[in-house]
Design a protein around this motif. Sequence first.
Motif, mmCIF file in Angstrom:
data_model
loop_
_atom_site.group_PDB
_atom_site.id
_atom_site.type_symbol
_atom_site.label_atom_id
_atom_site.label_comp_id
_atom_site.label_asym_id
_atom_site.label_seq_id
_atom_site.Cartn_x
_atom_site.Cartn_y
_atom_site.Cartn_z
ATOM 1 N N LYS A 1 -40.821 30.453 27.801
ATOM 2 C CA LYS A 1 -39.941 29.653 26.939
ATOM 3 C C LYS A 1 -40.223 28.153 27.090
ATOM 4 O O LYS A 1 -40.632 27.701 28.169
ATOM 5 N N VAL A 2 -39.933 27.431 26.030
ATOM 6 C CA VAL A 2 -40.064 25.974 26.090
ATOM 7 C C VAL A 2 -38.875 25.401 26.861
ATOM 8 O O VAL A 2 -37.721 25.687 26.542
ATOM 9 N N LYS A 3 -39.168 24.601 27.893
ATOM 10 C CA LYS A 3 -38.091 23.973 28.663
ATOM 11 C C LYS A 3 -37.962 22.484 28.373
ATOM 12 O O LYS A 3 -36.874 21.939 28.413
ATOM 13 N N TYR A 4 -39.112 21.839 28.092
ATOM 14 C CA TYR A 4 -39.081 20.389 27.844
ATOM 15 C C TYR A 4 -39.737 20.034 26.516
ATOM 16 O O TYR A 4 -40.747 20.633 26.146
ATOM 17 N N LEU A 5 -39.155 19.053 25.851
ATOM 18 C CA LEU A 5 -39.826 18.436 24.704
ATOM 19 C C LEU A 5 -39.934 16.942 24.989
ATOM 20 O O LEU A 5 -38.944 16.295 25.361
ATOM 21 N N ILE A 6 -41.130 16.397 24.801
ATOM 22 C CA ILE A 6 -41.324 14.950 24.976
ATOM 23 C C ILE A 6 -41.415 14.301 23.597
ATOM 24 O O ILE A 6 -42.099 14.809 22.713
ATOM 25 N N ASN A 7 -40.741 13.180 23.420
ATOM 26 C CA ASN A 7 -40.901 12.370 22.206
ATOM 27 C C ASN A 7 -41.760 11.151 22.564
ATOM 28 O O ASN A 7 -41.310 10.277 23.317
ATOM 29 N N SER A 8 -42.959 11.085 22.013
ATOM 30 C CA SER A 8 -43.872 9.980 22.372
ATOM 31 C C SER A 8 -43.330 8.630 21.929
ATOM 32 O O SER A 8 -43.476 7.630 22.618
ATOM 33 N N HIS A 9 -42.743 8.583 20.731
ATOM 34 C CA HIS A 9 -42.091 7.378 20.209
ATOM 35 C C HIS A 9 -41.129 7.818 19.111
ATOM 36 O O HIS A 9 -41.031 9.003 18.823
ATOM 37 N N TYR A 10 -40.409 6.876 18.505
ATOM 38 C CA TYR A 10 -39.289 7.290 17.642
ATOM 39 C C TYR A 10 -39.686 7.640 16.205
ATOM 40 O O TYR A 10 -38.863 8.158 15.453
ATOM 41 N N HIS A 11 -40.910 7.392 15.791
ATOM 42 C CA HIS A 11 -41.294 7.606 14.377
ATOM 43 C C HIS A 11 -41.042 9.045 13.923
ATOM 44 O O HIS A 11 -41.391 9.994 14.629
ATOM 45 N N GLY A 12 -40.491 9.154 12.693
ATOM 46 C CA GLY A 12 -40.064 10.439 12.149
ATOM 47 C C GLY A 12 -41.135 11.520 12.141
ATOM 48 O O GLY A 12 -40.830 12.697 12.357
ATOM 49 N N ASP A 13 -42.378 11.130 11.915
ATOM 50 C CA ASP A 13 -43.444 12.143 11.852
ATOM 51 C C ASP A 13 -43.724 12.785 13.214
ATOM 52 O O ASP A 13 -44.488 13.746 13.301
ATOM 53 N N HIS A 14 -43.103 12.256 14.263
ATOM 54 C CA HIS A 14 -43.275 12.838 15.607
ATOM 55 C C HIS A 14 -41.995 13.485 16.143
ATOM 56 O O HIS A 14 -42.039 14.160 17.167
ATOM 57 N N GLY B 1 -46.509 19.211 6.279
ATOM 58 C CA GLY B 1 -45.200 19.104 6.932
ATOM 59 C C GLY B 1 -45.266 19.002 8.452
ATOM 60 O O GLY B 1 -44.238 19.032 9.116
ATOM 61 N N ALA B 2 -46.479 18.898 8.992
ATOM 62 C CA ALA B 2 -46.594 18.634 10.440
ATOM 63 C C ALA B 2 -46.788 17.118 10.626
ATOM 64 O O ALA B 2 -46.137 16.495 11.447
ATOM 65 N N TRP B 3 -47.719 16.560 9.896
ATOM 66 C CA TRP B 3 -48.009 15.128 9.753
ATOM 67 C C TRP B 3 -48.669 14.503 10.979
ATOM 68 O O TRP B 3 -49.596 13.713 10.879
ATOM 69 N N SER B 4 -48.163 14.842 12.189
ATOM 70 C CA SER B 4 -48.797 14.291 13.397
ATOM 71 C C SER B 4 -49.182 15.464 14.302
ATOM 72 O O SER B 4 -48.766 16.589 14.076
ATOM 73 N N ASN B 5 -49.972 15.163 15.331
ATOM 74 C CA ASN B 5 -50.389 16.218 16.258
ATOM 75 C C ASN B 5 -49.331 16.456 17.333
ATOM 76 O O ASN B 5 -48.515 15.587 17.623
ATOM 77 N N ALA B 6 -49.378 17.639 17.929
ATOM 78 C CA ALA B 6 -48.456 17.971 19.023
ATOM 79 C C ALA B 6 -49.241 18.671 20.132
ATOM 80 O O ALA B 6 -50.419 18.990 19.956
ATOM 81 N N GLY B 7 -48.566 18.911 21.259
ATOM 82 C CA GLY B 7 -49.229 19.581 22.369
ATOM 83 C C GLY B 7 -48.311 20.592 23.034
ATOM 84 O O GLY B 7 -47.082 20.490 22.931
ATOM 85 N N VAL B 8 -48.928 21.573 23.684
ATOM 86 C CA VAL B 8 -48.173 22.579 24.436
ATOM 87 C C VAL B 8 -48.813 22.697 25.817
ATOM 88 O O VAL B 8 -50.042 22.831 25.927
ATOM 89 N N VAL B 9 -47.995 22.624 26.863
ATOM 90 C CA VAL B 9 -48.506 22.731 28.228
ATOM 91 C C VAL B 9 -47.706 23.773 29.001
ATOM 92 O O VAL B 9 -46.474 23.711 29.058
ATOM 93 N N ASP B 10 -48.413 24.724 29.571
ATOM 94 C CA ASP B 10 -47.801 25.754 30.413
ATOM 95 C C ASP B 10 -47.655 25.192 31.825
ATOM 96 O O ASP B 10 -48.656 24.883 32.482
ATOM 97 N N LEU B 11 -46.407 25.044 32.274
ATOM 98 C CA LEU B 11 -46.172 24.447 33.596
ATOM 99 C C LEU B 11 -46.144 25.505 34.696
ATOM 100 O O LEU B 11 -46.075 25.178 35.874
ATOM 101 N N GLY B 12 -46.161 26.761 34.305
ATOM 102 C CA GLY B 12 -46.131 27.849 35.298
ATOM 103 C C GLY B 12 -45.082 28.870 34.926
ATOM 104 O O GLY B 12 -45.379 29.995 34.557
ATOM 105 N N ASP B 13 -43.809 28.449 34.972
ATOM 106 C CA ASP B 13 -42.708 29.352 34.605
ATOM 107 C C ASP B 13 -42.130 29.018 33.238
ATOM 108 O O ASP B 13 -41.350 29.781 32.689
ATOM 109 N N GLU B 14 -42.479 27.838 32.740
ATOM 110 C CA GLU B 14 -41.937 27.420 31.444
ATOM 111 C C GLU B 14 -42.927 26.502 30.745
ATOM 112 O O GLU B 14 -43.919 26.082 31.341
ATOM 113 N N LEU B 15 -42.608 26.156 29.502
ATOM 114 C CA LEU B 15 -43.530 25.348 28.702
ATOM 115 C C LEU B 15 -42.973 23.952 28.444
ATOM 116 O O LEU B 15 -41.753 23.747 28.398
ATOM 117 N N LEU B 16 -43.899 23.038 28.247
ATOM 118 C CA LEU B 16 -43.554 21.687 27.822
ATOM 119 C C LEU B 16 -44.241 21.445 26.480
ATOM 120 O O LEU B 16 -45.399 21.806 26.306
#
Length: 317
Positions: free
Chosen positions: A70-83, A30-45
């Motif tokens: 806390k997570v402040k930003y979410l990036i969508n790499s492209h529109y495919h459902g698995d992401h 149920g994950a299907w694709s990879n994801a990433g987490v980046v600590d920007l300093g005061d919040e997460l992306l």
Amino acid sequence: MVNFMTETEYFTLYRLAEGVYAAIAKPGQGAWSNAGVVDLGDELLVFDSFSTPSAAKELRKQAEMICGKKVKYLINSHYHGDHVFGNQVFEDATIISTSSTYKWFKEQNTIHDVEKEIDETKQYLHNLRNQIEKTEDKIIKISLLNQYEEMSKVLEELPHLETVLPSVIFEKHLVIHGSKRTVELHCLGGGHSPSDTFLYLPADKIAFMGDIITEKIHLPINNPKEFLTILENVKQMDMDTVVPGHGEVGTLALGETLMSYLSFLIKKVEYAQQNNISLSDFISEFVTPIEYANWKGVNGITRNLTTVYNFYAGVFE
Ligand SMILES: [Zn+2]
């Protein structure tokens, strides 16, 4: 340095640098694709949100627990459902994509009638089941089985799935300055999808590539020519660690393998078209080279042969 952090039902989390994590999907969970987490300093992306809200929820929980932010930003790499099907878990965050991804997301992923969607997915799974039984090719069979498991997980969550669209839109480049780390979003065009974004961390020399780079799969191609140009440009960038959209954490060598694959497909198509070989003859006579023989994909190499052939129709003749 890739260090194991923790394992969950959906993914394995690796630490790539201080405050930088790759969530590598476990197959069929149920994950299907990879994801990433980046600590920007005061919040997460967070980069990409998996194919189900459950997997995304686990990612958010792990990220906020480990980093204590806390997570402040979410990036969508492209529109495919698995992401992007986990987007609803980040509804309170700022979701960012290119304008083209936004447009495709809205057109393709909006659920108008959930009952109809459920019926269609059940039918799709039923057809997959038949295909699995009929297929003799071992690698295709494994790929179909994986597709079946992943789609079953999506089906389970369809009744409460909400497609949450990005709200901050960019075109080619976007820089986010956190208090401790600066990250860059790059969209060099569309190769795998109409618009592919990757996340680059210049100080750490780490990149989260979405599906511009994948490992050992016949991933769908949207535009083979642009795909190659994108990868040529990526190759010039200073990257030590590359997180593919599907597969294990690697280096830019993953991109070079994909470039060879694309060049090979284009070369074969060029030869076929110069010699007036029809698409059906081209496909039936095609012998998959040994280096791609164990690459996964529900249609093997056939779909990409077709895509590339049709893309160059009239060009090489
Ligand atoms: Zn994709």
